[in-house]
Scaffold this active site. Structure first.
Site, PDB file in Angstrom:
ATOM      1  N   CYS A 120      76.318   7.321  96.188  1.00 45.67           N
ATOM      2  CA  CYS A 120      74.968   6.907  96.250  1.00 45.67           C
ATOM      3  C   CYS A 120      73.955   7.665  95.200  1.00 45.67           C
ATOM      4  O   CYS A 120      73.663   8.657  95.761  1.00 45.67           O
ATOM      5  CB  CYS A 120      74.628   7.254  97.649  1.00 45.67           C
ATOM      6  SG  CYS A 120      72.771   6.784  97.892  1.00 45.67           S
TER       7      CYS A 120
ATOM      8  N   CYS B 182      70.532   8.520  96.771  1.00 47.97           N
ATOM      9  CA  CYS B 182      70.515   9.726  97.789  1.00 47.97           C
ATOM     10  C   CYS B 182      70.783  11.047  97.035  1.00 47.97           C
ATOM     11  O   CYS B 182      69.762  12.109  97.035  1.00 47.97           O
ATOM     12  CB  CYS B 182      71.644   9.726  98.715  1.00 47.97           C
ATOM     13  SG  CYS B 182      71.980   8.069  99.498  1.00 47.97           S
ATOM     14  N   ASP B 183      71.782  10.955  96.115  1.00 47.21           N
ATOM     15  CA  ASP B 183      72.171  12.304  95.514  1.00 47.21           C
ATOM     16  C   ASP B 183      71.913  12.566  93.872  1.00 47.21           C
ATOM     17  O   ASP B 183      71.875  13.552  93.581  1.00 47.21           O
ATOM     18  CB  ASP B 183      73.609  12.499  95.483  1.00 47.21           C
ATOM     19  CG  ASP B 183      74.118  12.134  96.988  1.00 47.21           C
ATOM     20  OD1 ASP B 183      73.567  12.355  97.986  1.00 47.21           O
ATOM     21  OD2 ASP B 183      75.358  11.619  97.035  1.00 47.21           O
TER      22      ASP B 183
END
Ligand code: NAP
Length: 544
Positions: free
Chosen positions: A365, A368-369
């Site tokens: 992701c 997200c990261d």
């Protein structure tokens, strides 16, 4: 009053103005004031400090129940409450142990609002099962939930922590740690993907967990994956249960309720499915360019105008019949039809090191990261639309990204390929990742050039993967539904072959676009509505 988890979005049939008015009135009725204390290191007026001030100011426009004070990190109160990081925002520290290390930016704004409501009401709103588990904890838990502002899975996990801290103020000390603001802590805990949860320095959760699983993981001090309720669940009777809250499920909910079917959507993870983590969407009609999560928020608000959504709840079992019985982790439905819109799950490479270093530099992701890797070097594996979109997203974020593709031609659309070239993102062609190496975090990858058979190593801080999706057919298989040779649910106009069980979206195959998934959801609702009026299975019985 509604559960605080429902307050992050406007409720059924509510305009934004009505929603704000309801929030104001909810704050007004709250029995408790909410003191907020921000601790800042002298001379460190960074964007997180400013963001905290702005966020608090915005909430104080809604209520006078919030009192805000600022202190320097060397103030005696910092010692009293053991505050060491700047900025740290403490929420009602005389009553609870809840703090933000950083600021509740982006997605975390929702968590912050819900925290204020729970603290103001002095109620955790945890469900009874989760509460029972929590009560078994007999020694303090220092809980850290690592989050990023762009992670759609993080609010659920952070809110789990807040609810636990409100329920058991003497036992649960919660820190919500923004990894962008606290790279030192992220590094110390090797928290290279979010959400990631530690209790007493033990990793107890990777990704978002349901309330029950979260509490069980805190109690056992190790990650849990199964929760079996030990009481009879609440019984709900309705016309349709939609499993999955992606574009197909959300659209199906809108169409079903508009047809007069009393419907509910059950989603175990974040709403929106893959779209929630898609950085930018450029081909959903009506939007020239929109962030995936923004599009999801619009879809969810729209769906909530019509249907109920049970998020963070898992469908465990479906028994076909009249009624169809659906057992979730929290309740039992007696319903007339079930629509499986369970979507797809991302594929894994299956190479040595991938599983071990998942969350420690291996990521699926980028939304997200990505923020953790700003200024660092990563590879993105894959050659489809997702890999190219996400490589571009990382590049624009300031990550040094190289695309690694197993062939000499990309599968992605020309438009995206041109953007990739324009951005100057390097591509390693005909290259396969054979191993991901590193002790506690990713340090290098072993690569194979499949044309020359040469192997080489490449130093990298992260390995992002976007190598496609496999249909999520767990429930379909449990039901004994037939699958296609590619593993999708076999269907005929969304009918699965079992009366009352329907399918829509990526789990049934097709073009796997947001717009086609939404179309499949709409069509499936219309088909099942007609069937419920005039069941095809009854006609078959009569004919025979
Ligand atoms: P995809 O189109 O299936 O592409 C997967 C990519 O990963 C391919 O390039 C494939 O290589 C590679 N791959 C698969 N297994 C691999 C392995 N074991 N090792 C190395 N590489 C591997 O998946 P996607 O990009 O996630 O897209 C999924 C669907 O969503 C598609 O229908 C796509 O069009 C859609 N989508 C659309 C958009 C958009 O329109 N903007 C954005 C995202 C996704 P090969 O090429 O060699 O097979």
């Amino acid at each position: 009053m509604a559960n605080s988890r429902d307050m992050g979005n406007p409720q059924q049939g509510m305009s934004e103005q009505q929603y704000l008015a309801q929030l104001k009135s909810t704050f007004m009725q709250m029995p408790n004031d909410i003191p907020l204390y921000m601790f800042v290191q002298k001379g460190k007026e960074d964007m997180f400090v400013q963001a905290n001030r702005q966020i608090v100011r915005a909430f104080r426009e809604l209520t006078n129940k919030i009192a805000f004070k600022e202190f320097s990190l060397d103030h005696e109160l910092a010692k009293k409450w053991n505050v060491t990081h700047s900025p740290t925002l403490l929420v009602a520290p005389e009553r609870f142990s809840i703090r933000w290390l950083g600021a509740p930016l982006g997605e975390e704004g929702r968590t912050f609002l819900e925290t204020l409501l729970l603290v103001g009401m002095n109620q955790s709103h945890l469900n009874e099962e989760a509460r029972k588990v929590l009560r078994k904890i007999d020694s303090p838990r220092d809980v850290k939930v690592f989050v990023s502002p762009t992670c759609p899975y993080c609010p659920q996990q952070a809110l789990n922590g807040v609810q636990a801290a409100v329920e058991m103020p003497d036992m649960i000390n919660l820190e919500i740690v923004d990894i962008q603001c606290n790279p030192d802590l992220a590094e110390k805990y090797s928290a290279h993907s979010v959400p990631q949860t530690y209790a007493n320095d033990i990793l107890v959760g990777q990704g978002a967990q349901s309330q029950e699983i979260f509490c069980l993981s805190l109690q056992k001090l190790e990650p849990q994956s199964v929760f079996i309720p030990d009481v009879d669940a609440e019984l709900v009777e309705n016309d349709l249960v939609i499993v999955g809250g992606g574009p197909a499920g959300l659209t199906a909910g809108i169409y079903a309720v508009r047809s007069g079917l009393n419907s509910a959507i059950v989603e175990r993870e974040a709403l929106g499915g893959q779209v929630a983590t898609t950085p930018i969407v450029e081909n959903y009609t009506g939007f020239t360019q929109v962030g995936g999560k923004t599009l999801v928020d619009i879809m969810v608000s729209h769906a909530l105008q019509y249907t109920t959504i049970f998020q963070g709840e898992e469908v465990l079992d479906i028994q076909p019949g009249d009624p169809v019985v659906v057992q979730t982790s929290r309740r039992k439905f007696h319903t007339r039809a079930v629509l499986l819109a369970t979507g797809a799950v991302h594929r894994h490479l299956g190479v040595p090191g991938e599983k071990r270093l998942s969350g420690k530099g291996v990521s699926y992701c980028s939304t997200c990261d990505g923020p953790i890797f700003v200024g660092k070097k990563v590879i993105m594996v894959g050659g489809g639309n997702s890999a190219v979109t996400e490589a571009l997203h990382l590049h624009h974020m300031g990550v040094d990204v190289t695309l690694v593709h197993r062939r000499d031609k990309l599968r992605a659309q020309d438009y995206l390929i041109q953007n990739l070239k324009d951005a100057g993102i390097p591509v390693l062609w005909n290259t396969e990742v054979q191993e991901i190496r590193g002790e506690n975090k990713v340090q290098e990858v072993l690569l194979l050039n499949n044309q020359t058979d040469e192997t080489s190593t490449l130093a990298t801080d992260g390995v992002f993967m976007a190598i496609g999706y496999s249909p999520a057919v767990e429930l379909a298989q449990k039901l004994g539904l037939q699958l296609t040779p590619d593993g999708f649910i076999k269907h005929d106009r969304h009918r699965t072959g079992i009366p009352g069980i329907y399918t829509a979206g990526d789990v049934e195959g097709g073009y796997k676009q947001i717009v086609t998934a939404a179309g499949q959801g709409a069509e499936a609702s219309m088909v099942l509505f007609e069937d419920l009026l005039n069941p095809y299975w009854m006609q078959k019985k009569e004919a025979s």
